[in-house]
Enzyme design. Sequence first.
Site, mmCIF file in Angstrom:
data_model
loop_
_atom_site.group_PDB
_atom_site.id
_atom_site.type_symbol
_atom_site.label_atom_id
_atom_site.label_comp_id
_atom_site.label_asym_id
_atom_site.label_seq_id
_atom_site.Cartn_x
_atom_site.Cartn_y
_atom_site.Cartn_z
ATOM 1 N N THR A 83 5.856 -2.519 -6.035
ATOM 2 C CA THR A 83 6.858 -2.310 -4.999
ATOM 3 C C THR A 83 7.359 -0.883 -5.133
ATOM 4 O O THR A 83 7.443 -0.355 -6.248
ATOM 5 C CB THR A 83 8.045 -3.284 -5.129
ATOM 6 O OG1 THR A 83 9.128 -2.846 -4.305
ATOM 7 C CG2 THR A 83 8.548 -3.367 -6.556
ATOM 8 N N CYS A 196 6.531 1.360 1.557
ATOM 9 C CA CYS A 196 6.858 -0.017 1.187
ATOM 10 C C CYS A 196 5.535 -0.752 1.128
ATOM 11 O O CYS A 196 4.698 -0.608 2.032
ATOM 12 C CB CYS A 196 7.792 -0.658 2.212
ATOM 13 S SG CYS A 196 8.042 -2.426 1.926
#
Length: 231
Positions: A83, A196
């Site tokens: 992430t 992202c």
Amino acid sequence: MKTIGLLGGMSWESTATYYRLINEGVKANLGGLNSAKIVLHSVNFAEIEALQRTGDWQTCAQILGQAAAGLERAGAECIVICTNTMHKVVPQLTKYVSVPIIHVADVVAQTLKARSVERVALLGTRFTMSEPFYAEHLSKHALEVIVPNQDEQKMVDGVIYQELCVGHINPSSKQQYLTLINALHKRGAQAVILGCTEIGLLINQRDCELTLFDTTQIHAQAAVSFACDNS
């Protein structure tokens, strides 16, 4: 081959992409029946998201730090956080492990510089776009970072958390992203960082003339390079 420690679950959809890309990369490098040596700790994203929302980054760091330490004990020779947003707590995580953490912003910046990109737009969660931890890391590599305005950030973040993180791919959201990318190009962006790990589930290079740098792909390839390096 070195063992990769994946710190995932944020969300599990993008972690599954990491797992696939790393294994595909190892097979492409080594051939035959080779697959990656991976240990995985997958957290409950609902718990992490609640802490993000309340700004409790210290507890986030403790949870991820303990998980990273467990990966090292299980044999991981590097840590890959699946992430972008949680790279905010990398400085705290380094206190929990002795193995290297492959920082996504470093490997993305290296890729951008190799392609002679100097001004890049950044899409991601509201934390990644609005807080300094990511853009400042890129700036250390002499990159100028352009971020969407507040309303645009709200749209981008909403699609990530309300749609992509729960596996919903909405064509209207895809068009909103592509419209924003065109606007960022007009503001001077030479390329766009898909900052992202879920955004690559929505858009890819076939959708866009402006060059997209998918952080999931770049980060996974850096993990492959680490694992296959015998030095």
